[in-house]
Scaffold this active site. Structure first.
Site, short mmCIF file in Angstrom:
data_model
loop_
_atom_site.label_atom_id
_atom_site.label_comp_id
_atom_site.label_asym_id
_atom_site.label_seq_id
_atom_site.Cartn_x
_atom_site.Cartn_y
_atom_site.Cartn_z
N LYS A 200 61.46 39.04 86.45
CA LYS A 200 61.28 37.65 86.01
C LYS A 200 59.98 37.59 85.21
O LYS A 200 58.90 37.91 85.71
CB LYS A 200 61.21 36.71 87.21
CG LYS A 200 60.97 35.27 86.80
CD LYS A 200 61.10 34.32 87.95
CE LYS A 200 60.77 32.91 87.51
NZ LYS A 200 60.92 31.95 88.61
N LYS A 223 51.83 31.33 85.17
CA LYS A 223 52.26 32.13 86.32
C LYS A 223 52.09 33.62 86.04
O LYS A 223 52.74 34.46 86.63
CB LYS A 223 53.71 31.78 86.67
CG LYS A 223 53.92 30.30 87.05
CD LYS A 223 55.32 30.00 87.59
CE LYS A 223 55.44 28.55 88.05
NZ LYS A 223 56.74 28.23 88.66
N LYS A 254 65.50 37.73 83.98
CA LYS A 254 65.28 36.35 83.57
C LYS A 254 64.04 36.24 82.70
O LYS A 254 63.02 36.81 83.08
CB LYS A 254 65.11 35.52 84.85
CG LYS A 254 64.84 34.06 84.64
CD LYS A 254 64.61 33.45 85.98
CE LYS A 254 64.22 32.00 85.81
NZ LYS A 254 63.88 31.41 87.06
N SER A 280 66.89 27.52 81.25
CA SER A 280 66.91 26.16 80.72
C SER A 280 66.53 26.09 79.25
O SER A 280 67.15 25.36 78.47
CB SER A 280 65.98 25.27 81.55
OG SER A 280 64.68 25.81 81.58
N TYR A 319 73.81 27.10 82.69
CA TYR A 319 74.07 25.66 82.81
C TYR A 319 75.34 25.28 82.05
O TYR A 319 75.83 24.18 82.19
CB TYR A 319 72.85 24.88 82.28
CG TYR A 319 71.59 25.24 83.05
CD1 TYR A 319 71.33 24.68 84.29
CD2 TYR A 319 70.70 26.21 82.57
CE1 TYR A 319 70.20 25.04 85.03
CE2 TYR A 319 69.58 26.59 83.30
CZ TYR A 319 69.33 26.01 84.53
OH TYR A 319 68.24 26.38 85.26
C1 PBG Z 1 61.04 28.69 90.28
C2 PBG Z 1 62.09 28.91 89.26
C3 PBG Z 1 61.96 28.70 87.88
C4 PBG Z 1 63.21 28.92 87.34
C5 PBG Z 1 64.06 29.29 88.38
N1 PBG Z 1 63.34 29.30 89.56
C6 PBG Z 1 60.81 28.21 87.08
C7 PBG Z 1 59.53 28.92 87.10
O1 PBG Z 1 59.40 30.07 87.52
O2 PBG Z 1 58.55 28.29 86.67
C8 PBG Z 1 63.56 28.75 85.89
C9 PBG Z 1 64.99 28.49 85.57
C10 PBG Z 1 65.24 27.95 84.22
O3 PBG Z 1 64.33 27.78 83.38
O4 PBG Z 1 66.42 27.66 83.95
N2 PBG Z 1 60.50 29.74 90.94
#
Ligand code: PBG
Length: 331
Positions: A200, A223, A254, A280, A319
């Site tokens: 991620k 983050k 991701k 998203s 989505y």
């Molecule tokens: C939270 C989380 C996030 C997403 C999934 N779980 C956001 C982040 O890490 O800030 C993002 C999913 C998306 O953007 O569709 N841990």
């Protein structure tokens, strides 16, 4: 690889007719490939549009149960649920995340009692519950790994007790898969799955999600101290390898489209079930371009999803899931 040469070989021959294109197609998208992420909010018969994600609404539990039934009907194997926690329940320690009566646990119980045969995936991370919007606990200005592990294990435990089938740790703490797996073994949840967000990345593409769960204004800073550097590839393999060793049943890369190379390399080198998360921001981009008349929405959607299958993913979090499922079912 053996190739012929022109004119004995004319690759266009097999492209001439649709039946022929259908015959030589190497990859395809099926409803079984889809995982549908859904946003839950408090209330009854409540739905709130997420402005940056056209067609996506945050919904109260009763409406989420209807979506679960719809997913089942469409043949979508699993849904993933993310909560919008009321601001007054957020704390620095994210205690609401380990409350067995929290929104997510109530949602899981409602879905499991009314639509038992659908896979339910829960996010394991503290960001929907913390005032600072970080995924873990902060100590001396730094997200503390081992302190966070304890909270994540408790969160995973209450979600599993509520009926969650697949835990999806998205927090990127080191050692969290092992910690959660040990808890599951100890508590005799031998068949609870872990789908680990192994690779991620600290990405700009999560923006609309943070609006959907209401953490945008909470989050100060990025983050980067726990999510991966977008510049790295080898590190993704090490992360995935560690999660597999620690007891993950499947892994996630991701975001999706900007990281197709990572999906390809992980699936080729590790031969392990790997899912893509079309996040998203990717969804928002495609919609925004289509709204301007710059892209054909349907075609761009299908092409983007097929790219994940071509890269080797065994499924996709998207989505677009219900729209795509309807389209595939009509074909
Ligand atoms: C939270 C989380 C996030 C997403 C999934 N779980 C956001 C982040 O890490 O800030 C993002 C999913 C998306 O953007 O569709 N841990």
């Amino acid at each position: 690889m053996i190739t012929g040469s022109f004119p004995n070989s004319r690759p266009r021959r097999s492209r001439k007719n649709m039946w022929s294109r259908d015959m030589v197609r190497e990859n395809s998208l099926s409803v079984n490939d889809l995982i549908w992420p859904l946003f839950v909010q408090e209330g009854d018969n409540q739905a709130t549009a997420v402005s940056s994600m056209p067609g996506v609404k945050r919904m109260s539990i009763d409406l989420i149960v209807e979506r679960a039934a719809e997913a089942k009907e469409l043949g979508i194997p699993a849904i993933a649920i993310f909560p919008q926690t009321p601001e007054d329940l957020k704390t620095d320690e994210g205690y609401e995340g380990v409350n067995p009566e929290n929104l997510i646990c109530r949602t899981v119980r409602a879905i499991k009692s009314q639509v038992p045969d659908i896979g339910v995936i829960c996010d394991v991370a503290l960001d929907p519950y913390t005032t600072h919007g970080q995924d873990g606990l902060i100590k001396n200005g730094y997200v503390d790994n081992d302190l966070t592990l304890e909270a994540l294990v408790n969160q995973a435990h209450i979600q599993t007790k509520a009926g969650c089938d697949i835990l999806a740790p998205s927090d990127m703490m080191d050692g969290r898969v092992a910690a959660i797996r040990n808890m599951l073994e100890e508590k005799k949840f031998h068949n609870s799955q872990i789908m680990a967000y192994s690779a991620k990345y600290a990405s700009a593409f999560y923006g609309p999600f943070r609006e959907a769960v209401g953490s945008t204004s909470n989050l100060k800073g990025g983050k980067e101290t726990y999510q991966m550097d977008p510049a790295n590839t080898d590190e993704a393999l090490r992360e995935a390898g560690m999660d597999i060793n620690e007891g993950a049943d499947s892994i996630i890369v991701k975001p999706g489209m900007p990281y197709l190379d990572i999906i390809e390399r992980i699936t080729r080198e590790l031969n392990f079930p790997t899912y893509a998360y079309q996040v998203s921001g990717e969804y928002a981009m495609i919609h925004a371009a289509a709204a301007n008349g710059w892209l054909d929405l349907d075609k761009a959607m299908m092409e983007s999803l097929l790219s994940f299958k071509r890269a080797g993913a065994c499924g996709i979090w998207t989505y677009f899931a219900p729209v795509v499922a309807k389209k595939i079912n009509q074909q």
